[in-house]
Design an enzyme around this catalytic site. Sequence first.
Site, PDB file in Angstrom:
ATOM      1  N   HIS A 100      41.849  37.241  47.606  1.00 54.84           N
ATOM      2  CA  HIS A 100      40.761  36.435  47.044  1.00 54.84           C
ATOM      3  C   HIS A 100      39.794  37.303  46.248  1.00 54.84           C
ATOM      4  O   HIS A 100      39.364  36.937  45.146  1.00 54.84           O
ATOM      5  CB  HIS A 100      40.011  35.722  48.169  1.00 54.84           C
ATOM      6  CG  HIS A 100      38.834  34.919  47.704  1.00 54.84           C
ATOM      7  ND1 HIS A 100      38.950  33.624  47.254  1.00 54.84           N
ATOM      8  CD2 HIS A 100      37.514  35.237  47.612  1.00 54.84           C
ATOM      9  CE1 HIS A 100      37.752  33.169  46.908  1.00 54.84           C
ATOM     10  NE2 HIS A 100      36.865  34.141  47.115  1.00 54.84           N
ATOM     11  N   GLU A 101      39.458  38.467  46.798  1.00 54.21           N
ATOM     12  CA  GLU A 101      38.540  39.364  46.088  1.00 54.21           C
ATOM     13  C   GLU A 101      39.191  39.958  44.838  1.00 54.21           C
ATOM     14  O   GLU A 101      38.515  40.180  43.835  1.00 54.21           O
ATOM     15  CB  GLU A 101      38.070  40.473  47.036  1.00 54.21           C
ATOM     16  CG  GLU A 101      37.311  39.973  48.259  1.00 54.21           C
ATOM     17  CD  GLU A 101      36.178  39.022  47.917  1.00 54.21           C
ATOM     18  OE1 GLU A 101      35.560  39.177  46.848  1.00 54.21           O
ATOM     19  OE2 GLU A 101      35.911  38.115  48.725  1.00 54.21           O
ATOM     20  N   HIS A 104      38.661  37.591  42.117  1.00 52.84           N
ATOM     21  CA  HIS A 104      37.363  37.751  41.446  1.00 52.84           C
ATOM     22  C   HIS A 104      37.412  38.898  40.437  1.00 52.84           C
ATOM     23  O   HIS A 104      36.836  38.806  39.350  1.00 52.84           O
ATOM     24  CB  HIS A 104      36.273  38.023  42.478  1.00 52.84           C
ATOM     25  CG  HIS A 104      35.818  36.808  43.216  1.00 52.84           C
ATOM     26  ND1 HIS A 104      35.449  35.641  42.586  1.00 52.84           N
ATOM     27  CD2 HIS A 104      35.666  36.576  44.555  1.00 52.84           C
ATOM     28  CE1 HIS A 104      35.080  34.737  43.489  1.00 52.84           C
ATOM     29  NE2 HIS A 104      35.224  35.274  44.682  1.00 52.84           N
TER      30      HIS A 104
END
Length: 238
Positions: A100-101, A104
């Site tokens: 998920h990071e 980003h």
Amino acid sequence: MFFDPTYLLCVAVPTILLMTITSIYVKSAYKKWSQIPASSRMTGHDAAQRLIARAGVYGIQIQGVAGNLTDNYDPRTKILHLSQDVSGTASVASLAVAAHEIGHAQQDAQGYLPLRFRAALVPMVNIGSYLGWILIIGGMFLSYAGWALGVNLAWLGVAFFAGGVVFALATLPVELNASARARVLLAESGIISGPDEQRGVSNVLNAAALTYVAALLTAMLQLLYYVMLVGGLGRRRR
């Protein structure tokens, strides 16, 4: 204002309940899938290193961060912070959080417009969270003292608080898109495999997304309260 029972019943209590329920759900989902090892046997740190190249992002540093579920990507420094549990554990939950990071980071590298828009809102929201209170309280005192300008000043404070709602709303597509990118990266890289691991990744990411929905609802409740408060002030002036 600070001991208004309307605020207690319509904002404070619902907010506490909403945040408590959301926190319990997120921790439960993370705990469940953090105990299930990934078939790839890759830790969150290992997965992040592989996905950096897979996502086409370069110059990203991976550093540890204290706490639990404190993982984040800082676009200013290009540093990916991973908590100890995520970084050193080869679990389905760890892979979901790390990916998920990376999502980003990929958004940042590609100039994802909603991410830029949210970043542009940060200074306004930071100022508004402090100035909004001052304007509303100051406007109320001026209004009670007979100054017609007080109502307008209070409405300006409400407008500053509205920025928090806009920020919370802008955060949703950023987080949902990062989760969508995470699913694709994990599947295409072969770091996760099989329907069970895919379901686990989705469960963890969906649970995390609920925290941002809860934040939006909380911001909307607070804004509605201030609108009602200042609206009532204006009616008393008439």
